[in-house]
Design a protein around this motif. Sequence first.
Motif, PDB file in Angstrom:
ATOM      1  N   UNK A 166       0.698  -1.369  -0.194  1.00  0.00           N
ATOM      2  CA  UNK A 166       0.204  -0.312   0.552  1.00  0.00           C
ATOM      3  C   UNK A 166       1.064   1.620  -0.152  1.00  0.00           C
ATOM      4  N   UNK A 167       2.085   1.652   0.971  1.00  0.00           N
ATOM      5  CA  UNK A 167       2.849   2.738   1.213  1.00  0.00           C
ATOM      6  C   UNK A 167       3.440   2.568  -0.897  1.00  0.00           C
ATOM      7  N   UNK A 168       3.944   1.830  -1.482  1.00  0.00           N
ATOM      8  CA  UNK A 168       5.074   1.699  -2.129  1.00  0.00           C
ATOM      9  C   UNK A 168       3.709   2.366  -3.653  1.00  0.00           C
ATOM     10  N   UNK A 169       2.670   1.934  -3.718  1.00  0.00           N
ATOM     11  CA  UNK A 169       1.657   2.859  -4.325  1.00  0.00           C
ATOM     12  C   UNK A 169       1.011   3.825  -4.030  1.00  0.00           C
ATOM     13  N   UNK A 170       1.431   4.498  -2.608  1.00  0.00           N
ATOM     14  CA  UNK A 170       1.463   5.595  -2.499  1.00  0.00           C
ATOM     15  C   UNK A 170       2.304   6.549  -3.036  1.00  0.00           C
ATOM     16  N   UNK A 171       3.360   6.019  -2.437  1.00  0.00           N
ATOM     17  CA  UNK A 171       4.803   6.814  -3.064  1.00  0.00           C
ATOM     18  C   UNK A 171       4.937   6.628  -4.342  1.00  0.00           C
ATOM     19  N   UNK A 172       4.400   5.810  -5.542  1.00  0.00           N
ATOM     20  CA  UNK A 172       4.402   5.859  -6.248  1.00  0.00           C
ATOM     21  C   UNK A 172       3.689   6.927  -7.374  1.00  0.00           C
ATOM     22  N   UNK A 173       2.639   7.354  -6.412  1.00  0.00           N
ATOM     23  CA  UNK A 173       1.672   7.861  -7.190  1.00  0.00           C
ATOM     24  C   UNK A 173       2.149   9.873  -6.234  1.00  0.00           C
ATOM     25  N   UNK A 174       2.895   9.585  -5.632  1.00  0.00           N
ATOM     26  CA  UNK A 174       3.318  10.591  -5.373  1.00  0.00           C
ATOM     27  C   UNK A 174       4.743  10.795  -6.285  1.00  0.00           C
ATOM     28  N   UNK A 175       5.314  10.126  -6.774  1.00  0.00           N
ATOM     29  CA  UNK A 175       6.424  10.109  -7.807  1.00  0.00           C
ATOM     30  C   UNK A 175       5.461  10.810  -9.063  1.00  0.00           C
ATOM     31  N   UNK A 176       4.984  10.309  -9.615  1.00  0.00           N
ATOM     32  CA  UNK A 176       4.178  10.731 -10.544  1.00  0.00           C
ATOM     33  C   UNK A 176       3.764  12.635 -10.897  1.00  0.00           C
ATOM     34  N   UNK A 177       3.415  12.446  -9.319  1.00  0.00           N
ATOM     35  CA  UNK A 177       2.960  14.091  -9.074  1.00  0.00           C
ATOM     36  C   UNK A 177       4.973  15.273  -9.634  1.00  0.00           C
ATOM     37  N   UNK A 178       5.401  14.616  -8.441  1.00  0.00           N
ATOM     38  CA  UNK A 178       6.820  15.195  -8.483  1.00  0.00           C
ATOM     39  C   UNK A 178       7.035  15.819  -9.911  1.00  0.00           C
ATOM     40  N   UNK A 179       6.856  15.065 -10.350  1.00  0.00           N
ATOM     41  CA  UNK A 179       7.068  14.881 -11.822  1.00  0.00           C
ATOM     42  C   UNK A 179       6.682  16.268 -13.452  1.00  0.00           C
TER      43      UNK A 179
END
Length: 340
Positions: free
Chosen positions: A81-94
């Motif tokens: 679950x955390x990895x999924x949230x982390x990847x979503x955050x990274x998409x926003x960082x870009x």
Amino acid sequence: MSRKPTAAELREQRKQRKREQESRPSEEAVGPEDGNAPPAVIDPPAWPVIAQGRAEAMMKLDDLPSIVDAPEDVTGPLTAEELERWEACQSSFRQFRDAWWVFAKALEIALRGRLWRADYATAKEFIADVAGMSTSNAYRQIAGAGIAEILAGQNAFELESNDQSRMRDSEQTAPEDIEQPPAPLIISQRAADALGAVREDYGTEVAAGAYRAVAEVTGQHTVSGKIITGIVSQLPRRAEEELDQHELLDRVRKLAQPDRGDSGADGSTVTTGAKRQEEQGNPLKRFTQFVNLARDFANDTSGMAAAYAEAETANPEAAKKLAKRLERHMKRATQNFPDV
């Protein structure tokens, strides 16, 4: 107890994952070995993506996961679950250049959930790598993102913009007369940062209301950070003069008024409103504003002693408090005088 990976090891793991993703063949290039085999079932991603080889779809605030505070001492790899949230955050960082406040919101999610521990040894390293800024600047942007979120219409906006709207909850108000939600506005990171003093003293919603008030008066959908800075600099801090929400916004509207000539005590013209912000780029004109302000104040203080005497007779305690406030204002003014 497993050993906590070092910063170098985390960086290497991050690079390795990136290499694996880049070297992974596409489904179109590599078909199934058995032509009769049924196609593999792939779970849909948790966040928006589009065809391979094209840019990612623009993320919106609704696409971000909710904030979950993680324990301060949490270690180890991220859960699914955390990895999924982390990847979503990274998409926003870009997408930082496209929407600074969505980026800042993703920063907040990653920091409060300590999701950065998947790839970084410290939060400071994570902020420096992803955002290229100091920790203090990152938290300023996070605070300003709350203002931008309200103005974009993503959060409830309950401020009342004028006297008529204050009566909209009256029993006599017909349903069709109730005000519609305010239209979304865009605010720059610089303008949101300039509203910091208002946000600290009165809260995020009032700070957003101040920006909206300036936008309504000036007719601008996006107000420059320079104008907001000039207006906020003329507002008193709450410790100096406590205003209620409506008094503060009324004062903001007056400061945002279009150029007009006001007559000073000696008959001269005093420039107010938006023109004052424009003239800040001229050093001599800017200093002249302060000189004119001091002149007008000096001319208007001739009856101050008599006014205090009358106020003291009517209410000694209240008069004394006002006199103390006057003393603080004067002390602050003298501290700002030039050393000549």
